[in-house]
Design a protein around this motif. Structure first.
Motif, PDB file in Angstrom:
ATOM      1  N   ASP A 192      -7.999   4.571  -2.222  1.00  0.00           N
ATOM      2  CA  ASP A 192      -7.128   3.495  -1.771  1.00  0.00           C
ATOM      3  C   ASP A 192      -7.427   2.175  -2.462  1.00  0.00           C
ATOM      4  O   ASP A 192      -6.577   1.287  -2.518  1.00  0.00           O
ATOM      5  CB  ASP A 192      -7.234   3.315  -0.257  1.00  0.00           C
ATOM      6  CG  ASP A 192      -8.676   3.225   0.218  1.00  0.00           C
ATOM      7  OD1 ASP A 192      -9.499   4.002  -0.269  1.00  0.00           O
ATOM      8  OD2 ASP A 192      -8.959   2.374   1.089  1.00  0.00           O
ATOM      9  N   GLU A 193      -8.644   2.014  -2.997  1.00  0.00           N
ATOM     10  CA  GLU A 193      -8.985   0.774  -3.697  1.00  0.00           C
ATOM     11  C   GLU A 193      -9.301   1.000  -5.170  1.00  0.00           C
ATOM     12  O   GLU A 193      -9.366   0.048  -5.936  1.00  0.00           O
ATOM     13  CB  GLU A 193     -10.192   0.111  -3.023  1.00  0.00           C
ATOM     14  CG  GLU A 193      -9.911  -0.360  -1.602  1.00  0.00           C
ATOM     15  CD  GLU A 193     -11.110  -1.062  -1.003  1.00  0.00           C
ATOM     16  OE1 GLU A 193     -12.162  -1.097  -1.677  1.00  0.00           O
ATOM     17  OE2 GLU A 193     -10.999  -1.566   0.124  1.00  0.00           O
ATOM     18  N   ASN A 194      -9.508   2.234  -5.552  1.00  0.00           N
ATOM     19  CA  ASN A 194      -9.875   2.541  -6.932  1.00  0.00           C
ATOM     20  C   ASN A 194      -9.024   3.700  -7.426  1.00  0.00           C
ATOM     21  O   ASN A 194      -9.422   4.856  -7.366  1.00  0.00           O
ATOM     22  CB  ASN A 194     -11.358   2.904  -7.024  1.00  0.00           C
ATOM     23  CG  ASN A 194     -11.801   3.155  -8.453  1.00  0.00           C
ATOM     24  OD1 ASN A 194     -11.171   2.684  -9.402  1.00  0.00           O
ATOM     25  ND2 ASN A 194     -12.873   3.911  -8.615  1.00  0.00           N
ATOM     26  N   GLN A 196       0.825  -1.205   0.000  1.00  0.00           N
ATOM     27  CA  GLN A 196       0.000   0.000   0.000  1.00  0.00           C
ATOM     28  C   GLN A 196       0.860   1.257   0.000  1.00  0.00           C
ATOM     29  O   GLN A 196       0.551   2.233  -0.689  1.00  0.00           O
ATOM     30  CB  GLN A 196      -0.932  -0.018   1.206  1.00  0.00           C
ATOM     31  CG  GLN A 196      -2.021  -1.075   1.097  1.00  0.00           C
ATOM     32  CD  GLN A 196      -2.807  -1.248   2.381  1.00  0.00           C
ATOM     33  OE1 GLN A 196      -2.267  -1.083   3.479  1.00  0.00           O
ATOM     34  NE2 GLN A 196      -4.073  -1.598   2.262  1.00  0.00           N
TER      35      GLN A 196
END
Length: 322
Positions: free
Chosen positions: A268-270, A44
């Motif tokens: 954070d996810e897209n 991350q």
């Protein structure tokens, strides 16, 4: 930014960090303190580095009044703090480019300044500093932004780790709570503290957010004020060293803060890390001026950074004195 719209609270003693550590189940780790969020993985953090560095950042606009700022659809985060807190040094470290002007003179930033990242997928706002050399009208415009800007996802409140929370810092926390502004505390210049001192600052910062710091309470407000603060401040404090006083030391906390910004923006996810260099940035993605003409980039004033070090993790060179 200038004085928040409240009188100064009554001064009382800082809470005892040792007693607070016994009360809190979680402990600070390095230069960060998390009790509501997970620690980001190395993958991350790597994503955060790519997000902020693959495409060069751009200065989007500068404006002296809320009604003159440009409106867009990209998520935004705002950075606020006292004059000389090291805000511009931190922004330049995040952007990986010296776009925010720095100065040893406090209170030099007079405009709201916006910078795009990742080809316009996100926007970082640099706000005028409050405290020394600040002006009332600057604070009025900043508060208009915090209360009215639909694209705002989180405000990041910078606090100088050397001094901890001052009266105006506490008033800003109070203002965020009163207006329902989501915010997160970031400690700057932590490279100037030894590890033991840094732990104390992190714990004291949590105490401010959770109502265990009596200095933030106005007389007679008690638990109602504490409940307000808990609902707005994120349970994650990041210590940073954007411009370490000793040049051989590495920056600290920059990638962690980058990841927190991505999470705040909902990216954070897209997130699109493959946007090509020829594709348009946010400045061409439906931006327009609300009223009048926007201030030009040439009108940017030097920032309220002290130029001599901004934030960071506890340096091994710092020595605690008993």
């Amino acid at each position: 930014m200038c004085h928040p719209p409240r009188s100064k609270p009554v001064h009382q003693r800082d809470p005892n960090p040792t007693a607070l550590l016994e009360k809190y189940a979680e402990r600070p780790t390095g230069s960060t303190y998390r009790w509501e969020t997970p620690t980001p993985s190395s993958t991350q953090l790597g994503t955060a580095v790519k997000f902020f560095t693959r495409r060069p950042p751009q200065h989007l606009w500068s404006a002296s009044e809320f009604k003159r700022i440009r409106f867009g659809t990209a998520p935004e985060v705002a950075f606020l703090g006292r004059s000389n807190v090291g805000k511009s040094s931190l922004l330049n470290a995040l952007l990986n480019k010296p776009l925010a002007h720095t100065s040893s003179k406090p209170g030099r930033t007079k405009l709201l300044n916006a910078y795009s990242v990742a080809g316009g997928q996100g926007v970082l706002l640099d706000m005028p500093g409050y405290g020394h050399n600040s002006r009332e009208e600057w604070g009025v415009q900043v508060m208009k932004y915090l209360q009215r800007r639909r694209e705002l996802r989180r405000a990041f409140l910078l606090v100088d780790a050397n001094h901890g929370f001052k009266s105006f810092d506490r008033l800003m926390v109070r203002t965020f709570a009163e207006h329902g502004v989501a915010f997160q505390v970031v400690l700057s210049k932590v490279d100037r503290l030894c590890p033991e001192e840094l732990v104390k600052r992190l714990v004291q910062a949590r105490a401010v957010l959770q109502g265990d710091d009596d200095q933030g309470c106005q007389e007679g407000e008690g638990d109602d004020w504490r409940a307000e603060r808990v609902s707005c401040g994120l349970g994650e404090i990041i210590g940073t060293a954007a411009n370490p006083a000793k040049k051989r030391n590495k920056r600290v906390g920059i990638n962690e803060l980058r990841w927190s910004i991505m999470v705040a923006m909902g990216l954070d996810e897209n997130v699109d890390l493959k946007r090509g260099p020829g594709e348009p940035a946010a400045v061409t993605m439906g931006w327009h001026v609300a009223e009048g003409e926007d201030a030009s980039h040439d009108e940017l004033d030097s920032e309220d950074d002290d130029g001599g070090g901004g934030g960071g993790g506890g340096s091994s060179d710092a020595v605690c004195k008993n």
